[in-house]
Scaffold this motif. Sequence first.
Motif, PDB file in Angstrom:
ATOM      1  N   PHE A   1       0.803  -1.221   0.000  1.00 12.83           N
ATOM      2  CA  PHE A   1       0.000   0.000   0.000  1.00 12.83           C
ATOM      3  C   PHE A   1       0.835   1.270   0.000  1.00 12.83           C
ATOM      4  N   PHE A   2       2.094   1.199   0.365  1.00 13.49           N
ATOM      5  CA  PHE A   2       2.941   2.381   0.379  1.00 13.49           C
ATOM      6  C   PHE A   2       3.980   2.307  -0.748  1.00 13.49           C
ATOM      7  N   TRP A   3       4.567   3.472  -1.044  1.00 11.91           N
ATOM      8  CA  TRP A   3       5.661   3.592  -2.023  1.00 11.91           C
ATOM      9  C   TRP A   3       5.243   3.092  -3.411  1.00 11.91           C
ATOM     10  N   GLN A   4       3.978   3.348  -3.762  1.00 10.33           N
ATOM     11  CA  GLN A   4       3.521   2.991  -5.099  1.00 10.33           C
ATOM     12  C   GLN A   4       3.959   4.061  -6.094  1.00 10.33           C
ATOM     13  N   THR A   5       4.039   3.664  -7.350  1.00  6.38           N
ATOM     14  CA  THR A   5       4.469   4.588  -8.396  1.00  6.38           C
ATOM     15  C   THR A   5       3.453   5.714  -8.533  1.00  6.38           C
ATOM     16  N   PRO A   6       3.840   6.940  -8.334  1.00  6.93           N
ATOM     17  CA  PRO A   6       2.877   8.044  -8.452  1.00  6.93           C
ATOM     18  C   PRO A   6       2.660   8.420  -9.907  1.00  6.93           C
ATOM     19  N   THR A   7       1.403   8.443 -10.315  1.00 13.40           N
ATOM     20  CA  THR A   7       1.102   8.867 -11.684  1.00 13.40           C
ATOM     21  C   THR A   7       1.548  10.296 -11.914  1.00 13.40           C
ATOM     22  N   SER A   8       1.463  11.123 -10.888  1.00 14.44           N
ATOM     23  CA  SER A   8       1.841  12.525 -11.030  1.00 14.44           C
ATOM     24  C   SER A   8       3.322  12.707 -11.323  1.00 14.44           C
ATOM     25  N   ALA A   9       4.131  11.691 -11.019  1.00 12.18           N
ATOM     26  CA  ALA A   9       5.564  11.813 -11.298  1.00 12.18           C
ATOM     27  C   ALA A   9       5.820  11.992 -12.781  1.00 12.18           C
ATOM     28  N   VAL A  10       4.957  11.420 -13.605  1.00 14.89           N
ATOM     29  CA  VAL A  10       5.066  11.587 -15.051  1.00 14.89           C
ATOM     30  C   VAL A  10       4.224  12.767 -15.520  1.00 14.89           C
ATOM     31  N   GLN A  11       2.997  12.849 -15.069  1.00 15.82           N
ATOM     32  CA  GLN A  11       2.085  13.873 -15.571  1.00 15.82           C
ATOM     33  C   GLN A  11       2.554  15.278 -15.243  1.00 15.82           C
ATOM     34  N   ASP A  12       2.992  15.501 -14.016  1.00 15.19           N
ATOM     35  CA  ASP A  12       3.372  16.849 -13.616  1.00 15.19           C
ATOM     36  C   ASP A  12       4.657  17.306 -14.282  1.00 15.19           C
ATOM     37  N   LYS A  13       5.659  16.427 -14.342  1.00 14.68           N
ATOM     38  CA  LYS A  13       6.954  16.839 -14.872  1.00 14.68           C
ATOM     39  C   LYS A  13       6.985  16.889 -16.390  1.00 14.68           C
ATOM     40  N   LEU A  14       6.112  16.136 -17.065  1.00 15.18           N
ATOM     41  CA  LEU A  14       6.056  16.277 -18.522  1.00 15.18           C
ATOM     42  C   LEU A  14       5.579  17.669 -18.904  1.00 15.18           C
ATOM     43  N   GLY A  15       4.688  18.223 -18.121  1.00 14.74           N
ATOM     44  CA  GLY A  15       4.274  19.603 -18.364  1.00 14.74           C
ATOM     45  C   GLY A  15       3.716  19.817 -19.753  1.00 14.74           C
ATOM     46  N   ILE A  16       2.758  18.978 -20.155  1.00 15.63           N
ATOM     47  CA  ILE A  16       2.244  19.071 -21.528  1.00 15.63           C
ATOM     48  C   ILE A  16       1.540  20.392 -21.790  1.00 15.63           C
ATOM     49  N   GLU A  17       1.191  21.133 -20.738  1.00  8.42           N
ATOM     50  CA  GLU A  17       0.565  22.431 -20.966  1.00  8.42           C
ATOM     51  C   GLU A  17       1.528  23.421 -21.604  1.00  8.42           C
ATOM     52  N   ASN A  18       2.837  23.128 -21.558  1.00 10.83           N
ATOM     53  CA  ASN A  18       3.832  24.002 -22.183  1.00 10.83           C
ATOM     54  C   ASN A  18       4.178  23.579 -23.607  1.00 10.83           C
ATOM     55  N   TRP A  19       3.663  22.437 -24.052  1.00  7.88           N
ATOM     56  CA  TRP A  19       3.954  22.000 -25.409  1.00  7.88           C
ATOM     57  C   TRP A  19       3.137  22.809 -26.411  1.00  7.88           C
ATOM     58  N   VAL A  20       3.676  22.926 -27.625  1.00 12.99           N
ATOM     59  CA  VAL A  20       2.891  23.453 -28.731  1.00 12.99           C
ATOM     60  C   VAL A  20       2.094  22.278 -29.291  1.00 12.99           C
ATOM     61  N   ARG A  21       0.789  22.368 -29.224  1.00 13.86           N
ATOM     62  CA  ARG A  21      -0.056  21.255 -29.624  1.00 13.86           C
ATOM     63  C   ARG A  21      -0.519  21.421 -31.066  1.00 13.86           C
ATOM     64  N   TYR A  22      -0.905  20.307 -31.659  1.00 17.44           N
ATOM     65  CA  TYR A  22      -1.394  20.332 -33.037  1.00 17.44           C
ATOM     66  C   TYR A  22      -2.606  21.251 -33.175  1.00 17.44           C
ATOM     67  N   ALA A  23      -3.505  21.223 -32.201  1.00 21.69           N
ATOM     68  CA  ALA A  23      -4.711  22.044 -32.284  1.00 21.69           C
ATOM     69  C   ALA A  23      -4.376  23.535 -32.314  1.00 21.69           C
ATOM     70  N   SER A  24      -3.245  23.926 -31.676  1.00 23.15           N
ATOM     71  CA  SER A  24      -2.899  25.345 -31.632  1.00 23.15           C
ATOM     72  C   SER A  24      -2.425  25.872 -32.978  1.00 23.15           C
ATOM     73  N   LEU A  25      -2.051  24.980 -33.900  1.00 25.15           N
ATOM     74  CA  LEU A  25      -1.634  25.429 -35.231  1.00 25.15           C
ATOM     75  C   LEU A  25      -2.814  25.902 -36.064  1.00 25.15           C
ATOM     76  N   ASP A  26      -4.005  25.353 -35.790  1.00 25.48           N
ATOM     77  CA  ASP A  26      -5.211  25.765 -36.516  1.00 25.48           C
ATOM     78  C   ASP A  26      -5.012  25.570 -38.019  1.00 25.48           C
ATOM     79  N   VAL A  27      -4.634  24.349 -38.403  1.00 27.48           N
ATOM     80  CA  VAL A  27      -4.249  24.070 -39.784  1.00 27.48           C
ATOM     81  C   VAL A  27      -5.399  24.340 -40.743  1.00 27.48           C
TER      82      VAL A  27
END
Length: 407
Positions: A355-381
């Motif tokens: 029950f303890f020391w499980q892999t935190p999902t946030s360890a990947v989600q938070d540090k990837l910081g996808i909110e800072n990526w330029v996304r395909y939708a933002s190009l408005d092709v």
Amino acid sequence: MSHDDHTLGRAALPDPPLDGGHGGHGEDARLHAPAPDAPNPPPRGAADVENRVAPPATPPRRTGPLRSPDGILNPIQDSEYFSDDPEATERVSAHIDEYFNQPLDIFPFWETDGKPDRFHVLFARQIEERFPIDSDLRSHIYAYGRRVFDALRIHVAVKRLTQALAMAGFGVLATLGPTWFSRWTGTDAAGAGIAAAAMLVTLALYWGVQQILFIQYRFRLENDSYQLSREIVQRTRELQNLFTTGRAMPDQAETKYQQDGRSWGLRAMYLTRLTMWLGARMEYLEKYVQMELWRVRRERYWMRWLARILTPLVFLVGVAILAAQPAPAGHEAAYRGLQALALVLSVVVSLASYFFWQTPTSAVQDKLGIENWVRYASLDVDNAVADQVRRDKERLVEYRALTRGGR
């Protein structure tokens, strides 16, 4: 070998690299002639080729720098994408053909009569064939996913190993209490007390070691995620800059082709295809990241099921070994008391191990910081291309009105 051989067959004649990867196309622009009776002949680059090479299931490993000196490392206007050299234009057009002129394999040609590929393998193979120019970044994304999985496997194995070692320590101390410790102190009670204290110290050491290992494990995940995010941010911003430049250049070329409408039209057609292809590269990079992170989440799910099986298994094996140990002659009461304490602490260790020391999902989600990526939708092709058509039609109507007014 024809242009199509290079586009579909991946012949080993490398081109000078573009902004984000390796080439793989020759200069020969001859096309395979379609069958005379073909009702719908394939477009350029889509004809069947006998020596078509099966795309790899995983991106080729990259040992050199992630980017060649084109794009953001050099001024955008010096990029080969926007060169007026016909050979450079043909090389870039060959890469564009890899995406727009290749139909999806409904029945993949590389599969045999055996078990079909998993869908993520099928999807990865198609991306490798249609976008070889971004295989360098995909290689890093793939390696990141494998490192996350390897770290998870090591973490789970270490947790089970420390669980087994802690239980073994409790069993050894339960045996030493009424024997060696009792002879050293002179009484069974004192020996049992020392053994009980040593068991609690062992539990504390187990807890401390697990905390240290978990902090290192989480730090490694966060550091890998941060490094990958930096690479993706750099590549997507580079693609965004190229996309923005390619979108603006058809209008900028008007002064150059004032007396040559055909050449201006051909140049604008190339730049429009380039703009759409850059958007497609962004889209499929995003899809590839999504696929790899889906694999990471699936692997984490199944590893948790493995932990659900291994944790009680280690506990039951340890308890069986502890129960099978005979009580020392003359010290049965002290031994049974320590044995009961060892059993209780083994339960505590086993529950904590799961029950303890499980892999935190946030360890990947938070540090990837996808909110800072330029996304395909933002190009408005879609609106970018539609706006270009709108301006061209407006210019044409204004020109016709001006011409009629002059008469």
